[in-house]
Every structure is written in structure tokens, then in C-alpha cells.
Write a protein that holds these residues in place. Structure first.
Motif, mmCIF file in Angstrom:
data_model
loop_
_atom_site.group_PDB
_atom_site.id
_atom_site.type_symbol
_atom_site.label_atom_id
_atom_site.label_comp_id
_atom_site.label_asym_id
_atom_site.label_seq_id
_atom_site.Cartn_x
_atom_site.Cartn_y
_atom_site.Cartn_z
ATOM 1 N N VAL A 230 2.644 2.859 6.383
ATOM 2 C CA VAL A 230 2.764 1.436 6.063
ATOM 3 C C VAL A 230 3.975 0.896 6.835
ATOM 4 O O VAL A 230 5.081 1.418 6.709
ATOM 5 N N ASP A 274 3.831 -5.740 4.629
ATOM 6 C CA ASP A 274 3.195 -4.429 4.459
ATOM 7 C C ASP A 274 1.941 -4.420 5.285
ATOM 8 O O ASP A 274 0.980 -5.123 4.964
ATOM 9 N N ARG A 312 6.780 3.604 6.463
ATOM 10 C CA ARG A 312 6.843 4.302 5.177
ATOM 11 C C ARG A 312 5.541 5.027 4.952
ATOM 12 O O ARG A 312 4.578 4.805 5.682
ATOM 13 N N SER A 313 5.473 5.837 3.906
ATOM 14 C CA SER A 313 4.216 6.548 3.651
ATOM 15 C C SER A 313 3.669 6.161 2.291
ATOM 16 O O SER A 313 4.417 6.060 1.315
ATOM 17 N N ARG A 314 2.372 5.920 2.268
ATOM 18 C CA ARG A 314 1.734 5.569 0.998
ATOM 19 C C ARG A 314 0.714 6.652 0.614
ATOM 20 O O ARG A 314 -0.181 6.979 1.420
ATOM 21 N N SER A 320 2.015 5.975 -6.012
ATOM 22 C CA SER A 320 3.282 6.198 -5.309
ATOM 23 C C SER A 320 4.407 6.253 -6.338
ATOM 24 O O SER A 320 4.384 5.488 -7.300
ATOM 25 N N TYR A 337 6.179 4.032 -0.296
ATOM 26 C CA TYR A 337 5.823 2.988 0.673
ATOM 27 C C TYR A 337 6.543 1.685 0.352
ATOM 28 O O TYR A 337 6.531 0.746 1.161
#
Ligand SMILES: Cc1cc2nc3c(=O)[nH]c(=O)nc-3n(C[C@H](O)[C@H](O)[C@H](O)COP(=O)(O)OP(=O)(O)OC[C@H]3O[C@@H](n4cnc5c(N)ncnc54)[C@H](O)[C@@H]3O)c2cc1C
Length: 360
Positions: A230, A274, A312-314, A320, A337
Motif C-alpha cells: 500500500v 492509500d 506499507r504492507s496490508r 491488520s 498498512y
């Protein structure tokens, strides 16, 4: 295992990834007496360094479930950690309050309902004639902005926080390795983390705080974890002197999801969108300033003096963040995220409690 519990300092923990989550885990666990090593090849170019540092905790509208619990806990923990970290940087603080605004009538009605139902004196609807609304309307030439103020939420400067944590980690002589971990494996009752340069680090425990890349390390251990990228973006805009005094605006606020931080009379930061991509597009300025139907001339003429982004990581298929004890001595704390800065204290505490349980 019993002797480990009795003697935390004999337990060596390797933390993979040194964004805010890795560093906060190191802080929490080092204070408990564990022996810590942090490994990261590139600690300055991660999403933590891109963050605006808004702590949107108490204004979160869903007041139940894990997400709310983590927020609530973090709001309580932050003041204690700030006091602690001020020993290393006396300027570190949380700037309050935080203001959330909208031009959408439906969204505003939801805010009103939320405030009515919660009876929390730290949350209030902003009156039309409040100084904040008046100054925002004047600067943005709007008429229909409405919103709420949260006296418990605010902003911490993310870069300053990361630097303060670095000072703490140095003071505690925490082992920092500028290396990339490419593989982890279990050998008897230890973990072996292998770096790209073929170094092997032996530890009792490994914590994965390395965002998107955590997947690569757990795949061959047969843990099914999916994370998608993201993108978050921010710009710093310079405006012409004298058109509007940006310092007349609140110190931090959001208008329909765009976060705004005036940093001087003629400079402000706007972030973040986002987007499910990994590269910023050309029209960043338009996207970040599209919270207004008609932009004031000072904003149209504004010049981008800086722009930056972070990935970022989702988590896919689960909420999350991902916080799990994956197997004996292997923990994961990633997939932030959003709100990684806000949630770092609560999530690090969760990991520490799981480690204590594991060792008992
Ligand atoms: C523009 C923007 C604005 C934001 N604003 C806010 C905000 O206002 N408030 C808020 O709470 N949050 C905000 N966020 C979100 C926040 O930045 C993230 O949630 C948080 O930084 C996630 O931290 P992290 O430590 O999990 O990941 P990261 O900071 O990305 O750190 C992961 C680290 O792992 C390392 N790594 C990866 N693979 C390996 C490997 N194999 N071996 C060793 N190390 C490895 C990387 O080098 C990296 O340093 C924002 C994000 C962006 C991009």
C-alpha cells in the motif's frame, strides 16, 4: 526453557526489520532485560521514515474489537513512553489536539452520532464559530467545513521518534547489523538467521518486523501469510509569502482523509493517499489536494518543495496487523498498512507478553 524464564538476559532475540515496529519491539524487550540484535540493510528508507506521525487513536469510531483495543492501549502507553524517551531527547512530545474535518454531510452526521453515543469529554464537535473552523474557512475559502476535535489525539514527529529510539538503542549497546536476512531456519532449539553475505546469527527467538518481505522468510516454513503493498505519499508545499498565514491553522488536521500539517507561515505538509500500487504517479499534487472542490489561489500557485512516499504492507484475508506466535520461538509483528506509529507501543507489548508466555 525454565532457566530462560528465570534469566531473560540469557535469551537472545533477533528482530528482523528496524522500522518503528522493529525499534519499538527492541525498546520494550530490552527494558525487560532480553539480549537483542536488530538486523536491517536499509533502515532509513522504509515507511516509518515517511510517516506523518498522526496518532488517531481516541477518534477511532469503532469502539470494540481488536483494532480499538490496540488503539486504546497505545493511547494509554504513549505518555509513559514519551516520559521515558525524553531522557534521550527532551524535545520529543505529542502535539495535541487533532482535528478531523469533512465537507460531506453524511460523514459529519456519523461524527455527530459517534460523539453523542460516546459521552467522552475528550471528543467534541467543533462549533461553526470556533476559532479553528473560522481560520480554516478563511484560509481554504470554504463555507461548509465541519468536524470534531480530539484532545487526546495528536502528532509525534516520526523522524524525531526514530532518532530518539536510535539513541536509546545505542545507549543500551543493542547489536545492530546492517544486513539483509534471506533465510531463517530452526536448528535444534535455536533459530539461525542467514544474511545475504552468508553470516549466520543464532538466537533463541526471532521476531519478523520486516513488512512485505516477511512473506519471503516464512514461505519455506509453510506459514500462509499474504501481504500486499500500500503506497502512502506526502508533499511539502511552499506558498507565496503573505497570501495566507498557515500558522493560523490548527497544528494538525485532516480534511476528508487528507492529513495536513502546517510547518511554517508559508509551508505545509499534505499526505497521504492509500493506493494499491508501489510507485507514485505523476499527478501526486492533484491527488493530495483534491479534498477541495475549489482550491484557493495560494494552493494552486503552491510549489512542491519536497515529496516522498513509503510502501506499507496490508494483510490479505486477515485483519491488520499480523501479530502471531508462528511456531516455537518465531513471532511476527507486521502488516501495518496504517497507524504503525500509533500502534507501536501496544503491539510491542503484545509481543513481549507472548514471549513471556512462551518462555514460562
Ligand atoms: C506517507 C505516509 C504517511 C503515514 N502517516 C502515518 C501517520 O500519520 N500515523 C501513523 O501511525 N502511521 C502512518 N503511516 C504508516 C506507518 O508509516 C507504518 O504503519 C509504519 O511505518 C510501519 O512500520 P514497520 O516497522 O512495520 O515497517 P517499515 O518502516 O517499512 O520497516 C520495515 C523494515 O524492514 C526492513 N527489512 C525488510 N526486509 C528485510 C530483511 N529481509 N532483513 C532485514 N530487514 C528487512 C526494511 O529495510 C525496513 O527498514 C504513514 C505511512 C506513509 C507512507
Amino acid at each position: 526453557m525454565k532457566s530462560l524464564k528465570e534469566n531473560f538476559q540469557k535469551t537472545h532475540i533477533v528482530i528482523i526489520g528496524s522500522g518503528i515496529i522493529g525499534k519499538f519491539n527492541a525498546l520494550e524487550l530490552s527494558e525487560l532485560g532480553f539480549q537483542i540484535s536488530i538486523v536491517d540493510p536499509n533502515q532509513l528508507q522504509n515507511s516509518s521514515n515517511a510517516a506523518l506521525g498522526l496518532l488517531m487513536g481516541n477518534m477511532y469510531q469503532k469502539r470494540r474489537g481488536r483494532s480499538w483495543d490496540l488503539r486504546k492501549q497505545s493511547i494509554e502507553l504513549w505518555p509513559q513512553w514519551i516520559t521515558f524517551l525524553q531522557k534521550f531527547n527532551d524535545e520529543l512530545n505529542i502535539e495535541k489536539p487533532l482535528i478531523q474535518l469533512t465537507m460531506n454531510e453524511e460523514k459529519f452526521k456519523k461524527l455527530e452520532k459517534f460523539i453523542d453515543e460516546n459521552n467522552d469529554s475528550n471528543l467534541q464537535i467543533l462549533e461553526k464559530d470556533s476559532i479553528f473552523i473560522k481560520n480554516i474557512n478563511k484560509a481554504f475559502q470554504t463555507k461548509n467545513i465541519k468536524g470534531m476535535i480530539s484532545f487526546k489525539d495528536g502528532r509525534i514527529n516520526a523522524i524525531s521518534l526514530l532518532k530518539t529510539l536510535d539513541k536509546y538503542l545505542k545507549y543500551k549497546k543493542i547489536n545492530f547489523l546492517k544486513e539483509e536476512i534471506i533465510k531463517i531456519r530452526k536448528l535444534n532449539n535455536h533459530w539461525i538467521s542467514t544474511t545475504r553475505n552468508n553470516k549466520e546469527i543464532k538466537s533463541n527467538i526471532v521476531i519478523l518486523c520486516n513488512s512485505l518481505k516477511a512473506v519471503n522468510l516464512v514461505d519455506n516454513l509453510s506459514h500462509k501469510i499474504k501481504l500486499k503493498p500500500v503506497l502512502g505519499q506526502a508533499i511539502e508545499v511552499d506558498i507565496d509569502e503573505g497570501e495566507v498565514d498557515l500558522l493560523s491553522l490548527p497544528k494538525q488536521f485532516s480534511i476528508d482523509g487528507k492529513n495536513i500539517i502546517p510547518i511554517s507561515k508559508n509551508k505545509l505538509i499534505i499526505g497521504s493517499t492509500d493506493e494499491y500500487s508501489t510507485r507514485p504517479e505523476e499527478n501526486t499534487f492533484e491527488k493530495l489536494t483534491n479534498f477541495l472542490d475549489i482550491k484557493p489561489s495560494w494552493l494552486i500557485k503552491g510549489k512542491i518543495s519536497k515529496k516522498w512516499y513509503g510502501i506499507r504492507s496490508r494483510p490479505v484475508g486477515e485483519p491488520s496487523p499480523i501479530m502471531k506466535n508462528l511456531e516455537d520461538g518465531l513471532f511476527i509483528c507486521t502488516g501495518f498498512y496504517k497507524n504503525g506509529i500509533l500502534l507501536a507501543p501496544a503491539c510491542s507489548k503484545w509481543v513481549a507478553n507472548e514471549i513471556k508466555k512462551y518462555l514460562s
